[in-house]
Enzyme design. Structure first.
Site, short mmCIF file in Angstrom:
data_model
loop_
_atom_site.label_atom_id
_atom_site.label_comp_id
_atom_site.label_asym_id
_atom_site.label_seq_id
_atom_site.Cartn_x
_atom_site.Cartn_y
_atom_site.Cartn_z
CB CYS A 89 -0.91 0.00 1.22
SG CYS A 89 -1.86 1.53 1.43
CB CYS A 203 -3.03 3.74 -5.82
SG CYS A 203 -4.41 3.11 -4.81
#
Length: 248
Positions: A89, A203
């Site tokens: 992440c 992302c």
């Protein structure tokens, strides 16, 4: 008796989001040459979808601080036998210093690794287009380090910015529709039109949807960069890519 060194065990601080964590595992398996189960890399995974929202904490300033949960996950993975940790992440890398301080084992820096890749792929003073969450932009996680490396950054604007966020939220929810995918690709194309010579998928929800071919610039996926680092740390030579299948 075999004297081969023990292969390091990977600890995955996951759940941000859950599908991105599963995608990381799938990519590691796909890249690992194997003839049997035992040839694969051992991963201890905490796919914790209950980590407090990074967007609410960093952007909206209304949410719970996720730091204590992330620190606890890191310590738990190390106790379970992980030799190094990864965080699939980008936004959660805002908390990387705290996570590193919570354990004695190494923690991979996906953003730092990705910037190293960008520097290898582009000439100095080149421009990249970043596709990431609002929190990555707000905190300067990528942009500050890119500027230090002499890399110019452009972001989606207006409706294109909204399309990127909508795509991220769709992956976390019920899945990306064809219309959302079209809008996401248009946002990426807008960055190329503004001079980006390389698109950076920063992302891991966007890593899940992939497919930025045919937009006039190559793309670097931070999740792929992390996979390559996992294999390197584990002493695994990545499986040769099937170029015929990739071109199909």
């Amino acid at each position: 008796m075999s004297t081969a060194p023990k292969q390091p065990v990977v600890g995955v601080i996951g759940g941000m989001g859950p599908e991105a964590t599963i995608d990381l595992m799938r990519r590691v398996l796909a890249a690992t040459p194997a003839e049997d189960d035992s040839d694969h890399i051992r991963m201890i995974v905490d796919n914790n979808s209950k980590v407090p929202s990074r967007l609410k904490a960093l952007v909206e300033r209304t949410g719970e601080d996720p730091t204590p949960v992330l620190e606890g996950m890191a310590r738990g993975l190390q106790r379970a036998g992980a030799d190094f940790l990864v965080i699939p992440c980008n936004t959660a890398h805002y908390f990387l210093p705290a996570i590193q301080a919570a354990v004695t084992c190494p923690v991979a820096d996906m953003i730092g690794l990705s910037i190293e890749r960008i520097r290898r792929d582009l000439a100095a003073d080149a421009r990249i287009g970043l596709l990431a969450s609002p929190a990555v932009k707000l905190t300067g996680l990528f942009e500050r380090r890119c500027q230090e490396a002499g890399i110019d950054v452009v972001w989606p604007e207006g409706e294109h910015d909204a399309a990127v966020l909508a795509t991220i939220k769709a992956v976390k929810a019920s899945g990306v529709t064809a219309a959302q995918m079209q809008a996401y690709r248009a946002a990426a194309r807008s960055l190329v039109e503004r001079g980006a010579r390389l698109l950076v998928i920063a992302c891991t929800e966007l890593s899940v949807v992939g497919n930025l071919d045919g937009l006039g610039a190559p793309a670097v996926d931070t999740l792929d960069v992390l996979v390559e680092d996992i294999l390197r740390r584990c002493g695994v030579t990545p499986k040769a890519r099937d170029t015929a299948a990739a071109a199909a």
